[in-house]
Design a protein around this motif. Structure first.
Motif, PDB file in Angstrom:
ATOM      1  N   ALA A   9       0.614  -2.149  -0.513  1.00 38.13           N
ATOM      2  CA  ALA A   9      -0.046   0.221   0.018  1.00 38.13           C
ATOM      3  C   ALA A   9       0.789   1.631  -0.015  1.00 38.13           C
ATOM      4  N   TYR A  10       0.531   2.419  -0.288  1.00 38.60           N
ATOM      5  CA  TYR A  10       0.849   3.535  -0.314  1.00 38.60           C
ATOM      6  C   TYR A  10      -0.187   4.905  -0.169  1.00 38.60           C
ATOM      7  N   ALA A  11      -0.272   5.415   0.918  1.00 35.99           N
ATOM      8  CA  ALA A  11      -0.542   6.888   0.776  1.00 35.99           C
ATOM      9  C   ALA A  11       0.470   7.778   1.205  1.00 35.99           C
ATOM     10  N   LYS A  12      -0.735   9.143   0.741  1.00 34.20           N
ATOM     11  CA  LYS A  12       0.188  10.506   0.342  1.00 34.20           C
ATOM     12  C   LYS A  12      -0.903  11.639   2.363  1.00 34.20           C
ATOM     13  N   ALA A  13      -0.174  10.549   3.282  1.00 38.71           N
ATOM     14  CA  ALA A  13      -0.391  11.112   4.568  1.00 38.71           C
ATOM     15  C   ALA A  13      -0.353  12.700   5.051  1.00 38.71           C
ATOM     16  N   SER A  14      -1.068  14.024   4.074  1.00 38.96           N
ATOM     17  CA  SER A  14      -0.544  15.356   4.082  1.00 38.96           C
ATOM     18  C   SER A  14      -0.826  15.178   5.294  1.00 38.96           C
ATOM     19  N   TYR A  15      -0.559  17.046   6.150  1.00 41.03           N
ATOM     20  CA  TYR A  15      -1.192  16.637   7.046  1.00 41.03           C
ATOM     21  C   TYR A  15      -0.781  19.151   7.049  1.00 41.03           C
ATOM     22  N   ASN A  16      -1.828  19.471   8.070  1.00 39.88           N
ATOM     23  CA  ASN A  16      -1.671  20.692   8.017  1.00 39.88           C
ATOM     24  C   ASN A  16      -0.622  21.599   8.836  1.00 39.88           C
ATOM     25  N   THR A  17       0.706  22.121   8.248  1.00 37.02           N
ATOM     26  CA  THR A  17       1.940  21.954   8.807  1.00 37.02           C
ATOM     27  C   THR A  17       1.802  23.772   9.735  1.00 37.02           C
ATOM     28  N   ASN A  18       0.562  24.164   9.694  1.00 36.38           N
ATOM     29  CA  ASN A  18       1.177  25.276  10.749  1.00 36.38           C
ATOM     30  C   ASN A  18       0.513  24.804  11.709  1.00 36.38           C
ATOM     31  N   TYR A  19       0.901  23.892  11.654  1.00 35.96           N
ATOM     32  CA  TYR A  19      -0.229  22.784  13.111  1.00 35.96           C
ATOM     33  C   TYR A  19       0.656  21.134  13.802  1.00 35.96           C
ATOM     34  N   PRO A  20       0.781  21.931  14.944  1.00 37.80           N
ATOM     35  CA  PRO A  20       1.634  20.527  15.469  1.00 37.80           C
ATOM     36  C   PRO A  20       0.793  19.053  15.169  1.00 37.80           C
ATOM     37  N   ASP A  63       7.628  18.342  14.855  1.00 38.49           N
ATOM     38  CA  ASP A  63       8.838  17.356  13.982  1.00 38.49           C
ATOM     39  C   ASP A  63       7.953  17.804  12.801  1.00 38.49           C
ATOM     40  N   PRO A  64       9.226  17.722  11.474  1.00 35.37           N
ATOM     41  CA  PRO A  64       8.203  17.128  10.639  1.00 35.37           C
ATOM     42  C   PRO A  64       8.261  15.751  10.464  1.00 35.37           C
ATOM     43  N   ASN A  65       6.986  15.347   9.391  1.00 31.35           N
ATOM     44  CA  ASN A  65       6.945  13.934   9.088  1.00 31.35           C
ATOM     45  C   ASN A  65       6.949  13.417   7.403  1.00 31.35           C
ATOM     46  N   ARG A  66       7.255  12.527   7.682  1.00 27.46           N
ATOM     47  CA  ARG A  66       7.296  12.262   5.784  1.00 27.46           C
ATOM     48  C   ARG A  66       5.747  12.007   5.481  1.00 27.46           C
ATOM     49  N   THR A  67       5.428  12.234   4.282  1.00 29.35           N
ATOM     50  CA  THR A  67       3.560  12.388   3.165  1.00 29.35           C
ATOM     51  C   THR A  67       3.589  11.307   2.946  1.00 29.35           C
ATOM     52  N   ASN A  68       4.368  10.412   2.179  1.00 24.05           N
ATOM     53  CA  ASN A  68       4.492   9.630   2.281  1.00 24.05           C
ATOM     54  C   ASN A  68       5.091   8.018   2.290  1.00 24.05           C
ATOM     55  N   ILE A  69       3.996   7.187   2.434  1.00 24.82           N
ATOM     56  CA  ILE A  69       4.005   6.450   3.817  1.00 24.82           C
ATOM     57  C   ILE A  69       3.089   4.906   2.623  1.00 24.82           C
ATOM     58  N   LEU A  70       4.553   3.978   3.200  1.00 24.81           N
ATOM     59  CA  LEU A  70       4.291   2.822   2.208  1.00 24.81           C
ATOM     60  C   LEU A  70       4.206   1.688   3.476  1.00 24.81           C
ATOM     61  N   PHE A  71       3.435   0.553   2.998  1.00 23.96           N
ATOM     62  CA  PHE A  71       3.403  -1.014   3.922  1.00 23.96           C
ATOM     63  C   PHE A  71       3.347  -1.836   3.333  1.00 23.96           C
ATOM     64  N   PHE A  72       3.229  -2.790   3.988  1.00 25.78           N
ATOM     65  CA  PHE A  72       3.946  -4.147   3.662  1.00 25.78           C
ATOM     66  C   PHE A  72       3.370  -5.285   4.070  1.00 25.78           C
ATOM     67  N   SER A  73       2.675  -5.826   3.875  1.00 26.80           N
ATOM     68  CA  SER A  73       1.954  -6.671   4.999  1.00 26.80           C
ATOM     69  C   SER A  73       1.973  -8.383   4.487  1.00 26.80           C
ATOM     70  N   ILE A  74       1.375  -9.350   5.366  1.00 28.14           N
ATOM     71  CA  ILE A  74       1.077 -10.295   4.656  1.00 28.14           C
ATOM     72  C   ILE A  74       0.690 -11.362   6.235  1.00 28.14           C
ATOM     73  N   ALA A  75      -0.197 -11.815   6.005  1.00 30.34           N
ATOM     74  CA  ALA A  75      -1.287 -12.467   7.413  1.00 30.34           C
ATOM     75  C   ALA A  75      -1.960 -13.911   6.939  1.00 30.34           C
ATOM     76  N   PRO A  76      -1.302 -15.006   6.726  1.00 25.80           N
ATOM     77  CA  PRO A  76      -2.154 -16.631   7.007  1.00 25.80           C
ATOM     78  C   PRO A  76      -3.193 -16.858   8.357  1.00 25.80           C
ATOM     79  N   VAL A  77      -4.372 -17.516   7.800  1.00 29.05           N
ATOM     80  CA  VAL A  77      -5.438 -17.417   8.802  1.00 29.05           C
ATOM     81  C   VAL A  77      -5.212 -19.035   8.827  1.00 29.05           C
ATOM     82  N   TRP A  78      -5.570 -19.680   9.850  1.00 29.24           N
ATOM     83  CA  TRP A  78      -6.390 -21.207   9.815  1.00 29.24           C
ATOM     84  C   TRP A  78      -7.607 -21.259   9.802  1.00 29.24           C
ATOM     85  N   THR A  79      -8.601 -22.006   9.630  1.00 27.71           N
ATOM     86  CA  THR A  79      -9.437 -22.197  10.295  1.00 27.71           C
ATOM     87  C   THR A  79      -9.357 -23.731  11.247  1.00 27.71           C
ATOM     88  N   VAL A  80      -9.128 -23.659  12.235  1.00 29.14           N
ATOM     89  CA  VAL A  80      -9.266 -24.689  12.970  1.00 29.14           C
ATOM     90  C   VAL A  80     -10.473 -25.550  13.429  1.00 29.14           C
TER      91      VAL A  80
END
Length: 282
Positions: A174-185, A191-208
């Motif tokens: 996933a990719y997200a553009k996480a912009s924020y109002n820099t006039n407010y904390p 502190d400045p934040n990165r606004t280009n956010i990446l996400f990688f995940s994997i999830a196995p699910v077992w029916t027991v």
């Protein structure tokens, strides 16, 4: 440097698309609500930070909520999803924060998303989906308190799922553009934040057994503060109980840290999230 709970938009996205994923996981699945069907998810989560005075503490994002602060959070996210085609669904979600409280609305992180399952095998063994989404701006006072970002955010998640007899495996990029109002904390922090956010995940699910599923969920995500390491890690364990076909009761426990060693051991600066709730299909 003090540890603080820094929730980068990664699932309601944050990242998985700025809307809840396969509750109570962070990783979404390629399935969609049936045409003209409805689904309601109502959950409760609580977050906490640990070893906040560690000398090597870092800001630690937890996928799942866009929350930024030094205090713990307690909120009730809810999502309504409607099946608008055989392989397309649309959703709207938001969260009501019981903590933190202040002179601002407790309702924040409103997100709109659409999931399109654009490819699948004839035998149903695998499927691919794309999920674009937008998150509406929070009020400036909410951004200062840590309840979301006071700017329009958007993103998309590519989802892959494989289905075997008793095991499913889901993966997200996933990719997200996480912009924020820099006039407010954000969460009382300037502190400045990165606004280009990446996400990688994997999830196995077992029916027991019939009506009982167990899951693991592991991933990496961008750490927003520009002054700190680029990626953060998380691990999650979950159980899903389905007393009837239309109802799922889910619970999960997640730990986020600078590396997987701390995620698995808990010996170091980390943040945790406990979540429980219900999904109703009708």
């Amino acid at each position: 440097m003090n540890t603080r709970l820094h929730y980068a938009l990664i699932s309601l996205a944050i990242i998985p698309g700025y809307s809840p994923a396969f509750e109570p996981l962070n990783t979404d699945d390629a399935g969609t609500v049936k045409k003209d069907g409805n689904q309601v998810e109502i959950y409760s989560f609580t977050t906490n930070q640990h070893d906040s005075n560690a000398l090597n503490a870092v800001d630690l994002p937890i996928p799942g909520q866009d929350y930024v602060d030094t205090q713990y959070a307690h909120a009730y996210p809810a999502t309504y999803t409607r099946g608008i085609g055989d392989n397309i669904e649309a959703s709207i979600g938001s969260a009501v924060y019981a903590q933190p409280k202040g002179a601002f609305s407790p309702v924040s992180n409103t997100a709109l998303a659409m999931k399109w399952r654009f490819a699948e095998s004839e035998d149903g063994d695998w499927a691919l989906a794309i999920k674009p989404s937008v998150r509406l701006p929070s009020a400036p006072s909410q951004q200062v308190a840590g309840l979301g970002y006071s700017a329009l955010n958007y993103g998309a998640t590519l989802i892959g799922s494989v289905y075997w007899n008793a095991v499913e495996i889901h993966a997200n990029v996933a990719y997200a553009k996480a912009s924020y109002n820099t006039n407010y904390p954000t969460g009382q922090n300037t502190d400045p934040n990165r606004t280009n956010i990446l996400f990688f995940s994997i999830a196995p699910v077992w029916t027991v057994s019939p009506g009982i599923r167990l899951a693991l969920d592991m991933g990496l995500t961008t750490n927003p503060p520009t002054t700190e390491q680029y990626l953060s890690n998380y691990g999650l364990v979950a159980a899903i109980f389905s007393p009837i076909e239309a109802i799922d009761i889910g619970l999960s426990y997640m730990r986020s840290a600078a590396n997987f060693g701390i995620v698995t051991s808990g010996s170091g600066a980390n943040t945790t999230r406990t979540e429980v709730g219900v999904t109703w299909r009708f």
